[in-house]
Design an enzyme around this catalytic site. Structure first.
Site, PDB file in Angstrom:
ATOM      1  CB  SER A   1      -8.083   3.561   3.066  1.00 16.78           C
ATOM      2  OG  SER A   1      -7.194   3.013   4.019  1.00 16.78           O
TER       3      SER A   1
ATOM      4  CE  LYS B   1      -3.797   2.024   2.742  1.00 16.72           C
ATOM      5  NZ  LYS B   1      -4.639   1.864   3.939  1.00 16.72           N
TER       6      LYS B   1
ATOM      7  CB  SER C   1      -8.118   0.639   5.966  1.00 15.91           C
ATOM      8  OG  SER C   1      -8.834   1.828   5.856  1.00 15.91           O
TER       9      SER C   1
END
Ligand code: GLN
Length: 403
Positions: free
Chosen positions: A81, A6, A105
């Protein structure tokens, strides 16, 4: 291990955008501890994954660099997210990925994309090199196609790090070797506040089917209560916006990232750089956060939020006196359509209703796929455990995966 990361985790010499214009051209000067550990374990890191700006969002529609689509149905969101990390595993681009969690997330996009996602206990994995959203909540964790995958990654990245004073100095188990499939005698709790009439029938049905398998294998299933569950969303959005407003003060056009070109004096430069650099949701969080911390409202919101956080944590302490783990749905619905919730921030925040409590309490949680709804969209089952008892939730997840 083929891993994608990420874009909120630093890799030396590589850009780290956090999904934000403000960091569009920013290059990390150092490696995060998790990256150092993965590389030392011969992992191959193949790239960065898209995300909601500064990890704020539940649909991956808040990235400055475009939405992520759900590989199961491209008209739908992958969750957020860490949507890019979940989608990359679901699409088979990487065997495992790293995500980060402040309020769900990892678990929420894992559920929406039909993969496995683990949020470790706060303090289990070093946050050194993870760009901060809300520092008393943030944790890095793995996604994978199997429980074995996430157990293997956790084993590599977990453990004390002198560069993160909040990382716990506790032994790390050999997680993959503990996946025995044995759940006999385990006490499993179903929080009654999560299984109400409001819960989607198909989601409830899929979860109860797997709970029955646990019973058949000798686990003891009982109802438990988390009496402060109804306050979790409000508490989460007070405390995390407060921390975010402070953490994001560093993006001022001088120290990090984008600086507005046509600014006059210093104040004008701050205002223009931040106005141009941050997206709408990030601005909303900064405004909420500065409000709840402001002198006249601190006691009414921030201080009260801290007290409620303690009560939520104590609910879990009490529950874990009676049971070894909890099972709940991961999300209130399956993947929604791109655009469906963008104009309604409160609806978007409510997608986190079953996940944020674990971040408030600092406990570990995992989401595993548990069938599909009538539209063919994945349903996620969440297992929550005691602080630092990742072993337990991985063991139960592994059993359910075999089933
Ligand atoms: N969706 C939640 C939020 O927008 C959770 C984010 C996260 O865990 N990073 O704050």
């Amino acid at each position: 291990m083929i891993v994608a990361v990420k874009d909120v985790i630093c890799m030396k010499g590589k850009r780290i955008t956090c999904g934000s214009r403000i960091l569009e051209h920013y290059v990390s000067p150092y490696d995060a501890t998790v990256i150092q550990r993965l590389e030392a374990a011969d992992a191959i890191i193949i790239g960065k994954t898209n995300m909601d700006e500064f990890a704020m969002g539940s649909s991956n529609e808040n990235s400055a660099f475009g939405v992520v689509r759900n590989p199961v149905d491209e008209s739908r969101v992958p969750g957020g997210s860490s949507g890019g990390s979940a989608a990359a595993v679901a699409a088979g681009c990487a065997t495992t990925t790293l995500g980060s969690e402040t309020g769900g997330s990892i678990r929420q996009p894992a559920a929406l994309c039909g993969v496995i996602g683990l949020k470790p206990t706060y303090g289990r994995v070093s946050r050194y090199g993870l760009v901060a959203f809300a520092s008393s909540f943030d944790q890095i964790g793995p996604f994978g196609q199997s429980v074995y995958d996430v157990a293997s990654v956790l084993q590599v990245i977990a453990g004390h790090d002198p560069c993160d004073s909040t990382s716990a100095d506790l032994p790390v188990s050999d997680y993959p070797s503990l996946l025995t499939g044995d759940v006999k005698g385990l006490r499993v709790g179903l929080p009654k506040e999560y299984f109400t009439k409001a819960l989607d029938r198909e989601i409830a049905g899929s979860i109860m089917k797997l709970v029955d398998r646990l019973k058949q294998a000798g686990a003891v299933v009982k109802e438990v209560s988390l009496p402060h569950a109804e306050y979790t969303i409000a508490t989460y959005y007070i405390l995390t916006t407060a921390e975010a407003s402070s953490n994001l003060a560093r993006y001022d056009g001088a120290r990090y990232g984008r600086r507005a070109q046509d600014a006059g004096d210093l104040m004008d430069m701050y205002v223009k750089s931040r106005s141009e650099g941050f997206g709408e949701e990030v601005k909303r969080r900064i405004m909420l956060g500065t409000y709840v911390l402001s002198a006249g409202y601190y006691d009414a919101y921030y201080r009260k939020g801290q007290k409620v956080r303690r009560l939520i944590k104590e609910d879990f302490d009490n529950a874990f006196r009676a049971v070894d783990c909890l099972i709940t749905p991961t999300t209130p619905s399956t993947a929604f359509r791109i655009g469906e919730k963008v104009d309604d921030p409160l609806q978007m925040y409510l997608s986190d209703v079953y996940t944020v409590s674990a971040n408030l309490a600092g406990i570990p949680g995992i989401s595993i796929p548990c069938g599909k709804d009538k539209k063919g969209l994945p349903i996620g089952l969440q297992i929550l455990g005691r602080q630092f008892d990742e072993e337990m939730i991985l063991r139960v997840a592994d059993f359910l995966e075999r089933e």
